[in-house]
Design a protein around this motif. Structure first.
Motif, PDB file in Angstrom:
ATOM      1  N   GLU A 133       0.854  -1.195   0.000  1.00  0.00           N
ATOM      2  CA  GLU A 133       0.000   0.000   0.000  1.00  0.00           C
ATOM      3  C   GLU A 133       0.887   1.241   0.000  1.00  0.00           C
ATOM      4  O   GLU A 133       1.793   1.377   0.830  1.00  0.00           O
ATOM      5  CB  GLU A 133      -0.958  -0.005   1.189  1.00  0.00           C
ATOM      6  CG  GLU A 133      -1.958   1.159   1.174  1.00  0.00           C
ATOM      7  CD  GLU A 133      -3.302   0.831   1.819  1.00  0.00           C
ATOM      8  OE1 GLU A 133      -3.600  -0.369   2.038  1.00  0.00           O
ATOM      9  OE2 GLU A 133      -4.064   1.787   2.104  1.00  0.00           O
ATOM     10  N   VAL A 135       1.148   5.637  -0.515  1.00  0.00           N
ATOM     11  CA  VAL A 135       0.412   6.909  -0.539  1.00  0.00           C
ATOM     12  C   VAL A 135       0.492   7.507  -1.941  1.00  0.00           C
ATOM     13  O   VAL A 135       1.513   7.348  -2.631  1.00  0.00           O
ATOM     14  CB  VAL A 135       0.954   7.906   0.507  1.00  0.00           C
ATOM     15  CG1 VAL A 135       0.730   7.378   1.913  1.00  0.00           C
ATOM     16  CG2 VAL A 135       2.382   8.296   0.244  1.00  0.00           C
ATOM     17  N   PRO A 136      -0.550   8.222  -2.375  1.00  0.00           N
ATOM     18  CA  PRO A 136      -0.556   8.799  -3.722  1.00  0.00           C
ATOM     19  C   PRO A 136       0.508   9.876  -3.920  1.00  0.00           C
ATOM     20  O   PRO A 136       1.049  10.029  -5.003  1.00  0.00           O
ATOM     21  CB  PRO A 136      -1.965   9.398  -3.856  1.00  0.00           C
ATOM     22  CG  PRO A 136      -2.787   8.671  -2.863  1.00  0.00           C
ATOM     23  CD  PRO A 136      -1.872   8.358  -1.718  1.00  0.00           C
ATOM     24  N   SER A 139       3.966   9.150  -5.766  1.00  0.00           N
ATOM     25  CA  SER A 139       3.955   7.683  -5.795  1.00  0.00           C
ATOM     26  C   SER A 139       4.934   7.095  -6.807  1.00  0.00           C
ATOM     27  O   SER A 139       5.388   5.963  -6.644  1.00  0.00           O
ATOM     28  CB  SER A 139       2.541   7.184  -6.106  1.00  0.00           C
ATOM     29  OG  SER A 139       2.081   7.766  -7.314  1.00  0.00           O
ATOM     30  N   LEU A 164      -7.883   2.342  -5.731  1.00  0.00           N
ATOM     31  CA  LEU A 164      -7.714   3.052  -4.460  1.00  0.00           C
ATOM     32  C   LEU A 164      -8.278   2.213  -3.327  1.00  0.00           C
ATOM     33  O   LEU A 164      -9.379   1.657  -3.430  1.00  0.00           O
ATOM     34  CB  LEU A 164      -8.418   4.415  -4.493  1.00  0.00           C
ATOM     35  CG  LEU A 164      -7.790   5.500  -5.389  1.00  0.00           C
ATOM     36  CD1 LEU A 164      -8.635   6.771  -5.333  1.00  0.00           C
ATOM     37  CD2 LEU A 164      -6.346   5.802  -4.966  1.00  0.00           C
ATOM     38  N   ASN A 167      -8.616   3.519   2.222  1.00  0.00           N
ATOM     39  CA  ASN A 167      -7.878   4.602   2.888  1.00  0.00           C
ATOM     40  C   ASN A 167      -7.403   5.652   1.883  1.00  0.00           C
ATOM     41  O   ASN A 167      -6.647   6.550   2.228  1.00  0.00           O
ATOM     42  CB  ASN A 167      -6.668   4.008   3.632  1.00  0.00           C
ATOM     43  CG  ASN A 167      -7.056   2.740   4.365  1.00  0.00           C
ATOM     44  OD1 ASN A 167      -7.917   2.756   5.239  1.00  0.00           O
ATOM     45  ND2 ASN A 167      -6.462   1.606   3.945  1.00  0.00           N
ATOM     46  N   ASN A 169      -5.411   5.100  -0.666  1.00  0.00           N
ATOM     47  CA  ASN A 169      -4.040   4.846  -1.134  1.00  0.00           C
ATOM     48  C   ASN A 169      -4.026   3.931  -2.351  1.00  0.00           C
ATOM     49  O   ASN A 169      -5.043   3.346  -2.720  1.00  0.00           O
ATOM     50  CB  ASN A 169      -3.220   4.206   0.007  1.00  0.00           C
ATOM     51  CG  ASN A 169      -3.053   5.151   1.177  1.00  0.00           C
ATOM     52  OD1 ASN A 169      -2.810   6.350   1.005  1.00  0.00           O
ATOM     53  ND2 ASN A 169      -3.195   4.617   2.388  1.00  0.00           N
ATOM     54  N   VAL A 196       2.951   2.545   3.035  1.00  0.00           N
ATOM     55  CA  VAL A 196       2.141   2.560   4.261  1.00  0.00           C
ATOM     56  C   VAL A 196       2.259   1.224   4.972  1.00  0.00           C
ATOM     57  O   VAL A 196       2.485   1.164   6.181  1.00  0.00           O
ATOM     58  CB  VAL A 196       0.668   2.838   3.917  1.00  0.00           C
ATOM     59  CG1 VAL A 196      -0.166   2.932   5.194  1.00  0.00           C
ATOM     60  CG2 VAL A 196       0.540   4.109   3.102  1.00  0.00           C
TER      61      VAL A 196
END
Ligand code: DER
Length: 221
Positions: A133, A135-136, A139, A164, A167, A169, A196
């Protein structure tokens, strides 16, 4: 004969009145939630939290009491599925995109019961692409870091868009083929800025319930 249903309903028998329960995510955990829903309708007294919006919705439809995470305290038992289970009970999870909430809920449970059909049992983790996972924000840099680590990542897609999680992500599915040291890789991945968490559940499962093709149940502790 639905092997996932057999394994999941066996796990649901562990749940007793008064317990605080973590509800997993995926097509196997689905059957555990439904069985617990039936038992709640028959009078079972439990409190629960869910590891995904989908499982939360299903539980509420059955009338399973869902308690806010900041009120429920430590959980007695979590029942969840897996994509791979090795002989040491290390897992690859995240095929359903819920790994982050699943790992948090599992880490706050006294007992994690994994339910699956027998096809999930492997000698070595890694054939199933390892979900990570991300984070955008920036990325692509994180993607590059995964490549530099030799993870051979691919962004999980939802149609033409990147998938997505609940969350918000992204998920990078990593074609690892064979994972020599899950504990070491778990730490290395989570050290990468932008990551993450990942789908390696190392030394977390207490019980594994596998339903075999002949309908027998292999229950390991
Ligand atoms: O996303 C997840 O971690 C699910 O639990 C997954 O690992 C198992 O999903 P399945 O029961 O639909 O095979």
């Amino acid at each position: 004969m639905n092997l996932k249903k057999i394994a999941a309903e066996r796990a649901a028998e562990y749940i007793k009145d008064g317990m605080k329960v973590g509800l997993g995510t995926g097509s196997t955990a689905y059957f555990a939630i439904c069985r617990l829903g039936e038992r709640v309708r028959d009078g079972l007294q439990i409190q629960a939290v869910a590891t995904s919006e989908a499982s939360d919705k299903l539980a509420r439809e059955w009338g399973i009491p869902i308690i806010p995470f900041d009120q429920i305290g430590r959980l007695d038992i979590t029942i969840d599925g897996a994509d791979e289970v090795d002989p040491d009970f290390n897992l690859i999870k995240g095929g359903g995109g819920a790994l982050l909430r699943e790992k948090i809920v599992a880490a706050n449970s006294d007992k994690l019961i994994i339910v699956a059909d027998g096809s999930k049992a492997v000698q070595q983790l890694g054939q199933f692409p390892l979900p990570v996972e991300v984070v955008p924000f920036a990325s692509e840099w994180t993607f590059q870091a995964l490549e530099n680590l030799g993870c051979r990542p691919k962004w999980r897609m939802n149609g033409d868009e990147r998938y997505l999680t609940d969350n918000g992500n992204l998920i990078a599915d990593c074609q690892m083929e064979a994972i020599e040291n899950a504990a070491e890789l778990n730490v290395k991945l989570n050290m990468l800025p932008g990551v993450v968490d990942n789908g390696l559940f190392v030394d977390m499962a207490d019980t594994v319930i596998l339903a075999k093709d002949d309908g027998s149940i292999d229950e390991r502790h």
